[in-house]
Design a protein around this motif. Structure first.
Motif, short mmCIF file in Angstrom:
data_model
loop_
_atom_site.label_atom_id
_atom_site.label_comp_id
_atom_site.label_asym_id
_atom_site.label_seq_id
_atom_site.Cartn_x
_atom_site.Cartn_y
_atom_site.Cartn_z
N ARG A 1 31.11 -56.56 -49.81
CA ARG A 1 30.84 -56.02 -48.47
C ARG A 1 32.02 -56.26 -47.53
O ARG A 1 32.35 -55.40 -46.72
N GLY A 2 32.67 -57.41 -47.65
CA GLY A 2 33.84 -57.70 -46.83
C GLY A 2 35.00 -56.76 -47.16
O GLY A 2 35.68 -56.27 -46.25
N TYR A 3 35.21 -56.53 -48.44
CA TYR A 3 36.27 -55.59 -48.85
C TYR A 3 35.98 -54.19 -48.30
O TYR A 3 36.87 -53.50 -47.81
N ALA A 4 34.73 -53.78 -48.39
CA ALA A 4 34.35 -52.45 -47.91
C ALA A 4 34.51 -52.35 -46.40
O ALA A 4 34.99 -51.33 -45.89
N ALA A 5 34.16 -53.40 -45.68
CA ALA A 5 34.32 -53.39 -44.22
C ALA A 5 35.79 -53.30 -43.84
O ALA A 5 36.17 -52.57 -42.92
N TYR A 6 36.64 -54.03 -44.57
CA TYR A 6 38.07 -53.96 -44.30
C TYR A 6 38.60 -52.55 -44.57
O TYR A 6 39.34 -51.98 -43.76
N ALA A 7 38.22 -51.98 -45.71
CA ALA A 7 38.69 -50.64 -46.05
C ALA A 7 38.20 -49.63 -45.02
O ALA A 7 38.94 -48.71 -44.64
N GLN A 8 36.98 -49.81 -44.55
CA GLN A 8 36.43 -48.89 -43.56
C GLN A 8 37.24 -48.95 -42.27
O GLN A 8 37.54 -47.91 -41.69
N THR A 9 37.62 -50.14 -41.83
CA THR A 9 38.41 -50.24 -40.60
C THR A 9 39.81 -49.68 -40.79
O THR A 9 40.36 -49.09 -39.86
N LYS A 10 40.38 -49.84 -41.98
CA LYS A 10 41.73 -49.31 -42.22
C LYS A 10 41.72 -47.79 -42.34
O LYS A 10 42.64 -47.13 -41.87
N ILE A 11 40.69 -47.24 -42.94
CA ILE A 11 40.65 -45.79 -43.15
C ILE A 11 40.14 -45.06 -41.91
O ILE A 11 40.72 -44.08 -41.48
N PHE A 12 39.06 -45.55 -41.35
CA PHE A 12 38.41 -44.84 -40.24
C PHE A 12 38.70 -45.44 -38.88
O PHE A 12 38.33 -44.87 -37.87
N GLY A 13 39.30 -46.60 -38.82
CA GLY A 13 39.55 -47.26 -37.55
C GLY A 13 38.36 -48.08 -37.14
O GLY A 13 37.29 -48.01 -37.74
N PRO A 14 38.51 -48.90 -36.11
CA PRO A 14 37.40 -49.75 -35.69
C PRO A 14 36.25 -48.94 -35.12
O PRO A 14 36.45 -47.95 -34.45
#
Length: 117
Positions: free
Chosen positions: A59-72
């Protein structure tokens, strides 16, 4: 839609690689890292699935990827914090630059002399 990875975004690739094994173990999904980095719908699907994981790291990896791809993601605009007043410690006599440079020069010479023997 295609994503393009900039060299500073190599962290995103690292996190995508770290997601491969947990995704395979928990969901039986083979994560294609190249497709994840370049295909936005695929990345969205993988991230959504990983966010529903029982594994906290995934879940942490996914949250990081989400912020990098889609922004905060935030529902509120950032609030500017008032600048704090500068605090000063009690007056300590400061050495002048020439005193400091002479002191450093003397230390360097002492190290040089002791290293030659």
């Amino acid at each position: 839609m295609q994503l393009t990875m900039n060299p500073p975004d190599s962290d995103l690739m690292t996190y995508a690689v770290r997601m491969v094994i947990p995704m395979k173990r928990e969901f039986g999904r083979v994560l294609n890292v190249h497709q994840f980095l370049h295909d936005l719908p695929y990345a969205t699907e993988v991230i959504q699935e990983a966010l529903n994981s029982k594994d906290e790291r995934l879940r942490g990896y996914a949250a990081y990827a989400q912020t990098k791809i889609f922004g905060p993601r935030s529902s509120e605009p950032p609030v500017a914090q008032p600048a704090a007043a500068p605090t000063f410690s009690p007056a300590v006599p400061a050495a002048s630059e020439t005193e400091i440079s002479e002191d450093l020069r003397a230390k360097a010479i002492a190290r040089y002399r002791s290293g030659l023997r």
